[in-house]
Scaffold this motif. Structure first.
Motif, PDB file in Angstrom:
ATOM      1  N   PRO A  27     -13.442  -4.850   4.419  1.00 61.68           N
ATOM      2  CA  PRO A  27     -11.788  -4.453   4.704  1.00 61.68           C
ATOM      3  C   PRO A  27     -11.430  -5.350   5.863  1.00 61.68           C
ATOM      4  N   SER A  53      -5.009  -4.359   9.129  1.00 66.46           N
ATOM      5  CA  SER A  53      -5.057  -3.388  10.292  1.00 66.46           C
ATOM      6  C   SER A  53      -4.376  -2.019   9.887  1.00 66.46           C
ATOM      7  N   HIS A  54      -3.402  -2.127   8.799  1.00 67.61           N
ATOM      8  CA  HIS A  54      -2.727  -0.795   8.407  1.00 67.61           C
ATOM      9  C   HIS A  54      -3.839  -0.236   7.624  1.00 67.61           C
ATOM     10  N   PRO A  55      -3.969   1.236   7.652  1.00 64.55           N
ATOM     11  CA  PRO A  55      -4.864   2.034   6.941  1.00 64.55           C
ATOM     12  C   PRO A  55      -4.701   1.878   5.203  1.00 64.55           C
ATOM     13  N   MET A  56      -5.837   1.780   4.819  1.00 65.38           N
ATOM     14  CA  MET A  56      -6.001   1.599   3.380  1.00 65.38           C
ATOM     15  C   MET A  56      -6.161   2.931   2.581  1.00 65.38           C
ATOM     16  N   VAL A  57      -5.738   3.091   1.656  1.00 62.60           N
ATOM     17  CA  VAL A  57      -5.845   4.459   0.850  1.00 62.60           C
ATOM     18  C   VAL A  57      -6.966   4.018  -0.371  1.00 62.60           C
ATOM     19  N   ASP A  60      -9.132   8.459  -3.677  1.00 63.06           N
ATOM     20  CA  ASP A  60      -7.757   9.218  -3.144  1.00 63.06           C
ATOM     21  C   ASP A  60      -6.625   9.157  -4.272  1.00 63.06           C
ATOM     22  N   GLN A  74     -10.350  -5.544  -2.040  1.00 61.46           N
ATOM     23  CA  GLN A  74     -10.032  -5.710  -0.671  1.00 61.46           C
ATOM     24  C   GLN A  74      -9.844  -7.119  -0.065  1.00 61.46           C
ATOM     25  N   HIS A 117       1.265  -2.498   2.619  1.00 56.85           N
ATOM     26  CA  HIS A 117       2.269  -1.546   3.226  1.00 56.85           C
ATOM     27  C   HIS A 117       3.660  -1.969   3.084  1.00 56.85           C
ATOM     28  N   TYR A 172      -3.776   1.383  -3.960  1.00 56.82           N
ATOM     29  CA  TYR A 172      -5.194   1.799  -4.039  1.00 56.82           C
ATOM     30  C   TYR A 172      -6.133   0.625  -4.043  1.00 56.82           C
TER      31      TYR A 172
END
Length: 387
Positions: free
Chosen positions: A205, A208-212, A216, A292, A300, A311
């Protein structure tokens, strides 16, 4: 060893009649018993054809009244193989067809005489079938697609029906000449021989922004019953300097290609994805699944602009985007590895996507992706589906 009864009896020092009784499995407690020997059963064979020592074992066990299944288990063969061997290579006893005998050496000679190959193939005998297959291979149809097209086009002509392996054999097997060898380049792999798949390198990965993560993702995506969920990736050109984005709708396998004339930076990919997906009705654009790769660092921003969640697959797990991986393989027929992909215009990409979407697909019951998506687009969209 192939000895006669007389010679075998002489070597072990018994009368010829006693040797015959031993061979046939009959014993008399008043007579001398057969010498105890450690019999060596043939080792299970890894070869396709029965060996001569296996045929001798079959003959010996048949004289001892062993069942076909018992013999098959001892040889590590299928019972049908043993049954077929006895039926094909046995012979009437003294011309009486009500009495059947199995002679191992004669059976070996018969099998050897029957084996010369190659035999003429189905495609080589039928010029109409050969021309149909060659024409559709030129159109980059897969052998399996061609086989099902033959059955639909000629439902009452079994001589025009083949399985896809027959087409592969006509291409791969040297010396048959049933299909032109250069047609192998029209196959998805472009190879003239089959190779095992390599394991993909894992990716880490990079955002910097969180991945979903894909775990999920809503359950409705998994069974492909609800349309509007897409898988995406890039195919990369020579020296990593150019790329084309690929999008595949999971339910219909419909393909859209993303034009990236300015490069494959995260900002370029995000903008091009928005341009490509924006015309879709809302009920056909619900989610996007990607790997990824660094090109999705602006995921985002894409989600904020389109209201489409992204996702991400687990590292080194291309099977989690199976439809997209399959499509990328198909696209390599049009955009070979090691070539400059920047030379292709928006119109070129649209033409390739249209050709892929017009191919019948096995997973769609041999409908085309275009037919499936058209049915969804013309059907009534749910309330609030418009953008």
């Amino acid at each position: 060893m192939g000895l006669t009864n007389r010679e075998a009896s002489r070597r072990v020092g018994v009368h010829e009649r006693t040797g015959r009784e031993w061979r046939n499995g009959r014993t008399d407690p008043k007579r001398r018993r057969a010498p105890a020997q450690q019999e060596q059963e043939p080792a299970p064979s890894a070869t396709r054809y029965l060996r001569e020592d296996e045929r001798i074992h079959i003959a010996d066990r048949l004289r001892e009244k062993a069942s076909v299944r018992t013999i098959a288990a001892e040889l590590g063969r299928s019972p049908s193989t043993i049954s077929r061997e006895i039926r094909r290579n046995g012979m009437p006893l003294r011309g009486d067809r009500s009495r059947w005998a199995y002679r191992p050496h004669a059976a070996q000679r018969r099998a050897d005489a029957r084996r010369p190959r190659p035999m003429p193939g189905t495609i080589g005998h039928n010029a109409e079938l050969r021309d149909f297959i060659q024409a559709h291979l030129t159109m980059r149809w897969s052998p399996e697609q061609i086989c099902h097209a033959l059955r639909r086009r000629f439902p009452d002509r079994p001589e025009m029906h083949v399985v896809h392996e027959t087409i592969y054999q006509a291409l791969y097997v040297q010396g048959r000449g049933e299909l032109r060898r250069e047609l192998a380049r029209a196959l998805r792999t472009g190879r003239a021989r089959r190779k095992p798949h390599r394991q993909a390198a894992s990716r880490q990965p990079r955002f910097s922004h969180p991945m979903v993560m894909i775990s999920d993702r809503p359950a409705e995506v998994e069974d492909r019953a609800v349309p509007g969920h897409w898988e995406g990736d890039l195919i990369i050109g020579k020296d990593g300097a150019s790329a084309i984005g690929t999008l595949v709708e999971r339910a219909t396998r419909y393909v859209m290609l993303v034009h990236l004339p300015l490069g494959r930076s995260a900002e370029d990919v995000s903008t091009a994805l928005q341009t490509t997906i924006q015309p879709l009705p809302r009920h056909l654009a619900k989610s996007l699944t990607w790997d990824q790769g660094s090109e999705m660092a602006a995921h985002h921003a894409f989600t904020v602009a389109t209201d489409i969640p992204v996702y991400f697959c687990n590292p080194g797990s291309p099977w989690q985007r199976g439809s997209n991986e399959n499509t990328n393989g198909l696209l390599r027929q049009y955009f070979p590895k090691g070539t400059d992909l920047s030379v292709h215009t928006r119109e070129d990409l649209d033409a390739v996507a249209a050709e892929l979407n017009a191919r019948p697909r096995k997973t769609l019951g041999w409908d085309t992706p275009a037919q499936r998506l058209a049915a969804l687009s013309t059907s009534a969209a749910p309330p609030g589906a418009g953008r």
